[in-house]
Design a protein around this motif. Structure first.
Motif, PDB file in Angstrom:
ATOM      1  N   LEU A 167       0.807  -1.230   0.000  1.00 34.24           N
ATOM      2  CA  LEU A 167       0.000   0.000   0.000  1.00 34.24           C
ATOM      3  C   LEU A 167       0.843   1.286   0.000  1.00 34.24           C
ATOM      4  O   LEU A 167       0.588   2.182  -0.789  1.00 34.24           O
ATOM      5  CB  LEU A 167      -0.959  -0.005   1.198  1.00 34.24           C
ATOM      6  CG  LEU A 167      -2.264  -0.779   0.980  1.00 34.24           C
ATOM      7  CD1 LEU A 167      -3.116  -0.720   2.229  1.00 34.24           C
ATOM      8  CD2 LEU A 167      -3.042  -0.227  -0.197  1.00 34.24           C
ATOM      9  N   PRO A 168       1.875   1.410   0.889  1.00 29.91           N
ATOM     10  CA  PRO A 168       2.598   2.685   0.939  1.00 29.91           C
ATOM     11  C   PRO A 168       3.406   2.977  -0.315  1.00 29.91           C
ATOM     12  O   PRO A 168       3.907   4.078  -0.466  1.00 29.91           O
ATOM     13  CB  PRO A 168       3.543   2.514   2.138  1.00 29.91           C
ATOM     14  CG  PRO A 168       3.134   1.280   2.816  1.00 29.91           C
ATOM     15  CD  PRO A 168       2.389   0.452   1.854  1.00 29.91           C
ATOM     16  N   GLU A 169       3.526   1.988  -1.211  1.00 30.51           N
ATOM     17  CA  GLU A 169       4.333   2.235  -2.406  1.00 30.51           C
ATOM     18  C   GLU A 169       3.782   3.381  -3.240  1.00 30.51           C
ATOM     19  O   GLU A 169       4.509   4.013  -3.999  1.00 30.51           O
ATOM     20  CB  GLU A 169       4.402   0.964  -3.251  1.00 30.51           C
ATOM     21  CG  GLU A 169       5.663   0.195  -2.968  1.00 30.51           C
ATOM     22  CD  GLU A 169       5.626  -1.152  -3.610  1.00 30.51           C
ATOM     23  OE1 GLU A 169       4.811  -1.354  -4.504  1.00 30.51           O
ATOM     24  OE2 GLU A 169       6.416  -2.003  -3.190  1.00 30.51           O
ATOM     25  N   THR A 170       2.484   3.612  -3.082  1.00 34.01           N
ATOM     26  CA  THR A 170       1.882   4.721  -3.828  1.00 34.01           C
ATOM     27  C   THR A 170       2.573   6.039  -3.496  1.00 34.01           C
ATOM     28  O   THR A 170       2.672   6.923  -4.337  1.00 34.01           O
ATOM     29  CB  THR A 170       0.388   4.811  -3.486  1.00 34.01           C
ATOM     30  OG1 THR A 170      -0.135   3.491  -3.580  1.00 34.01           O
ATOM     31  CG2 THR A 170      -0.341   5.695  -4.462  1.00 34.01           C
ATOM     32  N   ILE A 171       3.092   6.163  -2.255  1.00 33.80           N
ATOM     33  CA  ILE A 171       3.747   7.409  -1.858  1.00 33.80           C
ATOM     34  C   ILE A 171       4.888   7.744  -2.806  1.00 33.80           C
ATOM     35  O   ILE A 171       4.984   8.850  -3.330  1.00 33.80           O
ATOM     36  CB  ILE A 171       4.296   7.304  -0.416  1.00 33.80           C
ATOM     37  CG1 ILE A 171       3.174   6.967   0.559  1.00 33.80           C
ATOM     38  CG2 ILE A 171       4.974   8.604  -0.008  1.00 33.80           C
ATOM     39  CD1 ILE A 171       3.683   6.643   1.942  1.00 33.80           C
ATOM     40  N   ILE A 172       5.732   6.724  -3.066  1.00 40.03           N
ATOM     41  CA  ILE A 172       6.888   7.037  -3.913  1.00 40.03           C
ATOM     42  C   ILE A 172       6.466   7.239  -5.353  1.00 40.03           C
ATOM     43  O   ILE A 172       7.070   8.012  -6.092  1.00 40.03           O
ATOM     44  CB  ILE A 172       8.006   5.977  -3.788  1.00 40.03           C
ATOM     45  CG1 ILE A 172       9.211   6.453  -4.590  1.00 40.03           C
ATOM     46  CG2 ILE A 172       7.571   4.640  -4.275  1.00 40.03           C
ATOM     47  CD1 ILE A 172      10.493   6.011  -4.122  1.00 40.03           C
ATOM     48  N   ILE A 173       5.374   6.574  -5.770  1.00 45.21           N
ATOM     49  CA  ILE A 173       4.892   6.807  -7.131  1.00 45.21           C
ATOM     50  C   ILE A 173       4.438   8.267  -7.270  1.00 45.21           C
ATOM     51  O   ILE A 173       4.725   8.934  -8.267  1.00 45.21           O
ATOM     52  CB  ILE A 173       3.731   5.840  -7.466  1.00 45.21           C
ATOM     53  CG1 ILE A 173       4.201   4.395  -7.374  1.00 45.21           C
ATOM     54  CG2 ILE A 173       3.189   6.132  -8.852  1.00 45.21           C
ATOM     55  CD1 ILE A 173       5.290   4.041  -8.331  1.00 45.21           C
ATOM     56  N   LEU A 174       3.764   8.763  -6.229  1.00 45.49           N
ATOM     57  CA  LEU A 174       3.364  10.175  -6.262  1.00 45.49           C
ATOM     58  C   LEU A 174       4.605  11.067  -6.327  1.00 45.49           C
ATOM     59  O   LEU A 174       4.646  12.044  -7.078  1.00 45.49           O
ATOM     60  CB  LEU A 174       2.516  10.518  -5.029  1.00 45.49           C
ATOM     61  CG  LEU A 174       1.141   9.836  -5.000  1.00 45.49           C
ATOM     62  CD1 LEU A 174       0.431  10.134  -3.688  1.00 45.49           C
ATOM     63  CD2 LEU A 174       0.286  10.284  -6.161  1.00 45.49           C
ATOM     64  N   GLY A 175       5.624  10.705  -5.552  1.00 49.00           N
ATOM     65  CA  GLY A 175       6.884  11.447  -5.598  1.00 49.00           C
ATOM     66  C   GLY A 175       7.465  11.452  -7.003  1.00 49.00           C
ATOM     67  O   GLY A 175       7.915  12.484  -7.517  1.00 49.00           O
ATOM     68  N   PHE A 176       7.409  10.280  -7.625  1.00 47.18           N
ATOM     69  CA  PHE A 176       7.933  10.133  -8.993  1.00 47.18           C
ATOM     70  C   PHE A 176       7.180  11.049  -9.959  1.00 47.18           C
ATOM     71  O   PHE A 176       7.784  11.746 -10.780  1.00 47.18           O
ATOM     72  CB  PHE A 176       7.798   8.664  -9.404  1.00 47.18           C
ATOM     73  CG  PHE A 176       8.064   8.391 -10.852  1.00 47.18           C
ATOM     74  CD1 PHE A 176       9.357   8.390 -11.346  1.00 47.18           C
ATOM     75  CD2 PHE A 176       7.018   8.139 -11.726  1.00 47.18           C
ATOM     76  CE1 PHE A 176       9.594   8.131 -12.683  1.00 47.18           C
ATOM     77  CE2 PHE A 176       7.250   7.884 -13.054  1.00 47.18           C
ATOM     78  CZ  PHE A 176       8.542   7.884 -13.543  1.00 47.18           C
ATOM     79  N   VAL A 177       5.848  11.066  -9.839  1.00 45.77           N
ATOM     80  CA  VAL A 177       5.044  11.893 -10.738  1.00 45.77           C
ATOM     81  C   VAL A 177       5.372  13.375 -10.533  1.00 45.77           C
ATOM     82  O   VAL A 177       5.554  14.127 -11.502  1.00 45.77           O
ATOM     83  CB  VAL A 177       3.542  11.613 -10.515  1.00 45.77           C
ATOM     84  CG1 VAL A 177       2.698  12.598 -11.306  1.00 45.77           C
ATOM     85  CG2 VAL A 177       3.208  10.198 -10.922  1.00 45.77           C
TER      86      VAL A 177
END
Lengths: 75, 666
Positions: A56-66
């Motif tokens: 679940l928390p992986e979305t955090i870094i994806i948002l960072g990436f975007v």
């Protein structure tokens, strides 16, 4: 390569977005991962559920990436 | 495909004469999921085991104890015995085994214990062997205390200076001093002090008589005799093991099956003269079961289909053979409920595509196909790994296709140079394929594809949710439609802000999104951010619909939906990340490998080549494939499943058995 200060700052921001988001994800996943492994050791059927919670928390870094990509576009 | 096998509630009723053939018939067909009978009353009691049960269990118990004592656990027999042969030989063989093995195993145990005992005595007497004092003299005094053992440092000087009345013996041993001290009781505490300063360790003198050296010699002789005996016994046991191993394993399996069958009546209802078996049978198998019962019981048992009450039928997923391995992913989470849509088909489509999009490399894809094939060939015995092998092959195939036609690269090296002077495959072969997307340059287009994939995937998820709910909760079902509308609104908005990414965006606006007129825009809040009017209209329709059907709390989850959509950006992130990693290793090491000249240059080139293979294999191939696999799985588990999947169904487990080491005879 000559680069103006604004571009440089934007790129530093992009780096921070990915780096800091990565640290955040890592902190969250460390605890969830440990708990998930514990649960799976007790009951292998928990693997799927543990996996869902773990990622679940992986979305955090994806948002960072975007955000980093958006900053990179602006620069 | 999307629905599990249709089940019918079935009751089989018969007279006790027909019980044996009925149970036999049910196990042979393996189509009945038995519902355990749990509430005995005055009329119906629990059935009692078939008469053969107790005899078979006793024999089984004996065989299992043989397996333990002959250490046959996990042994795979060379030849499978037929059930007939097992039946013929069983009595005789059990008798022979019983007589021979039990006594041999006991003898082995006894010999081992004796050897241990004798060795212990030798160890205890070893420090005393040079003193010439008979063993019995170390014990039995009233006024004298005896110390016998070893010291780390020689205590002779201290003893002579600090004690008055004593007898002291010592001899040098390897790295220590053997001591025996006989001292008057009054001086005992002083003696203890001296000895403990010298690192004294007591030896437990055994209750024997005679000179220690003689006893040690005698024990050594006895041990070598015992060891010869032991070797003979072991050889005998080995002979028995060789002769009976196949038989024991085969008959253990056969008897387990017999006991399983014989104890089945304990799970269903019976009266004095009749039995009632209650369970679920796939609708397609009813005819076959009914026919088989008529044939084997000759009218002794009747099958009747009844209307189910409020019970959930067991779930047997129904997918074609090519899709079946992907049920592995479903099993990792939970079995779908009987009236839920089975998402295996969507996993079969999306998992390999997501994976291929992320890995996208002809070389690594081919490597994965080989890896999957090896797993399938080498690990036949493990059904789960077999499925995993197939999944890896399919994923590798898609990775190769993406690598060959979309990204046009193999092992991180492009088919044609992207920059002047870049290493490419052109030096070896000229492949007439040019990349549609370049991982390192078209990041925005990749992101665009990822978001489109997310929109489609999530829409399918909500559609499944709609169909799951339509029969029992229309409100939730309409709620799912509201979500689809909101999702489309968010997606259109994303595609209309700022015209990014250029190509994908243009294509989407011209085709799928064209009915929504994404180019008719309005300035949002006067901040210079223009969005399509249609996207706002969709949100204005969708959000009230959502509030009415799912409640105001659901509003919070709209942000969640947006995050879900952005979450698919990981597809692009991993593709770029892996591309960058392979590119970095290649651009560092390839020039060294290709530029080597002279003996020194060639040696360095070889070293660099080894380094390249190792880092590419480990970082890009294994870690990259692992993370791509986990991400492809996660997008399905988290983003997709949570839109519709509840799970918690009961697996269809029919009465059946597996014969691996024995052969049934007709």
């Amino acid at each position: 390569m000559v680069m103006d200060v604004g571009t440089g700052l934007a790129l530093i921001g992009a780096g921070l977005a990915v780096g800091a988001a990565g640290i955040g994800t890592g902190l969250a996943q460390a605890q969830i991962g440990a708990a998930a492994v514990g649960a799976t050791a007790e009951d292998p059927k928990m693997f799927g559920k543990g996996m869902i919670l773990l990622v679940l928390p992986e979305t955090i870094i994806i948002l960072g990436f975007v955000i980093a990509i958006l900053l990179w576009l602006k620069s | 495909m999307l629905r599990p096998e249709e089940m019918t509630r079935t009751v089989i009723v018969g007279s006790m004469d027909g019980l044996d053939p009925t149970v036999e018939c049910l196990y042979e067909l393996g189509v009945l999921h038995l519902m355990d009978f749990t509430k005995p009353d005055e009329d119906f009691k629990l059935g009692s085991p078939l008469p053969s049960a107790s005899d078979s269990s006793q024999k089984l118990l004996k065989l299992r104890s043989m397996i333990r004592s002959l250490e046959l656990e996990g042994y795979k027999p060379d030849q499978k015995l037929s059930v007939d042969e097992i039946g013929k030989r069983l009595e005789q063989a059990l008798m022979t085994l019983d007589v021979n093995t039990t006594s041999k195993i006991d003898a082995r145990q006894k010999a081992k214990t004796l050897i241990r005992e004798k060795e212990g005595e030798i160890r205890a007497l070893d420090p005393l062997k040079d003193f010439g004092v008979p063993i019995e003299n170390y014990d039995g005094y009233s006024g004298i205390s005896v110390f016998a053992g070893i010291c780390k440092i020689d205590p002779t000087g201290d003893i002579q200076s600090r004690l008055k009345e004593f007898e002291f013996l010592s001899s040098q041993m390897k790295g220590a001093v053997a001591v025996a001290l006989f001292v008057a009781n009054e001086e005992k505490s002083e003696a203890v002090k001296i000895l403990s300063e010298a690192g004294y360790q007591e030896t437990k003198v055994p209750k024997l008589t005679g000179q220690p050296a003689a006893v040690i010699a005698r024990n050594r002789e006895e041990i070598s005799d015992l060891q010869a005996d032991l070797a003979r016994i072991e050889a005998d046991i080995e002979g028995i093991r060789k002769r009976f191993a196949d038989f024991i394993i085969s008959s253990e399996e056969d008897l387990s099956i017999k006991v399983l069958k014989a104890e089945t009546p304990l799970r269903f209802a019976a009266t004095a003269n009749s039995f009632v078996i209650d369970g679920w049978v796939p609708k397609s198998k009813i005819e076959a079961l009914s026919g088989a019962l008529d044939k084997s019981c000759g009218g002794g048992a009747y099958l009747e289909v009844i209307e189910p009450e409020e019970e959930e039928p067991p779930v047997k997923l129904r997918n074609p053979k090519s899709i079946k391995p992907f049920e592995f992913f479903i099993n990792l989470v939970s079995t779908p409920k009987y009236d839920e849509i089975d998402p295996t088909l969507i996993l079969f489509i999306t998992f390999p595509i997501f994976f291929g999009f992320m890995v996208g490399d002809l070389g690594f894809g081919a490597g994965l196909i080989v890896l999957g094939a090896v797993i399938r060939l080498k690990l036949k015995g493990y059904p789960d790994l077999l499925k995993l092998g197939t999944i890896i092959i399919v994923a590798g195939l898609l990775a190769s296709i993406f690598g060959a036609f979309v990204y046009c690269e193999a092992f991180g090296v492009p088919f044609h140079p992207e920059d002047e002077g870049q290493t490419s495959w052109e030096g070896l072969v000229n492949i007439p394929l040019h990349p549609l997307l370049e991982k390192m340059r078209d990041v925005l287009e990749l992101l665009g594809f990822a978001v489109i994939a997310g929109w489609l995937h999530l829409t399918v998820g909500f559609a499944f949710g709609f169909f799951n709910n339509i029969h029992h909760n229309w409100k939730h079902a309409v709620g799912k439609i509201a979500w689809i509308v909101i999702l489309l609104g968010i997606f259109t908005m994303l595609m209309s802000i700022g015209n990014y990414p250029p190509e994908t965006n243009k294509f989407m606006r011209a085709t799928i999104l064209s009915p929504l007129q994404p180019d008719v825009r309005v300035d949002l809040g006067g901040m210079g951010i223009e969005v399509a009017i249609s996207s706002l209209v969709l949100l204005v329709i969708g959000i009230p619909m959502l509030v009415v059907t799912e409640g105001a709390k659901a509003l919070m989850e709209i942000i969640g939906l947006f995050t879900n959509l952005i979450s698919y950006a990981r597809l692009a992130a991993l593709a770029v990340g892996k591309g960058a990693m392979a590119f970095a290793f290649n651009s560092m090491l390839l020039p060294i490998i290709l530029g080597g000249s002279g003996i020194g240059g060639v040696a360095i080139a070889v070293l660099a080549a080894v380094a390249l293979v190792v880092v590419q294999l480990f970082f890009v191939f294994f870690l990259g494939s692992l993370s791509a696999g986990i991400q492809a799985m996660r997008l399905n588990y988290v983003e997709f499943f949570l839109k519709f999947f509840e799970g918690g169904g009961t697996d269809f487990k029919p009465l059946s058995y597996e014969r691996k080491y024995s052969v049934a005879t007709k």
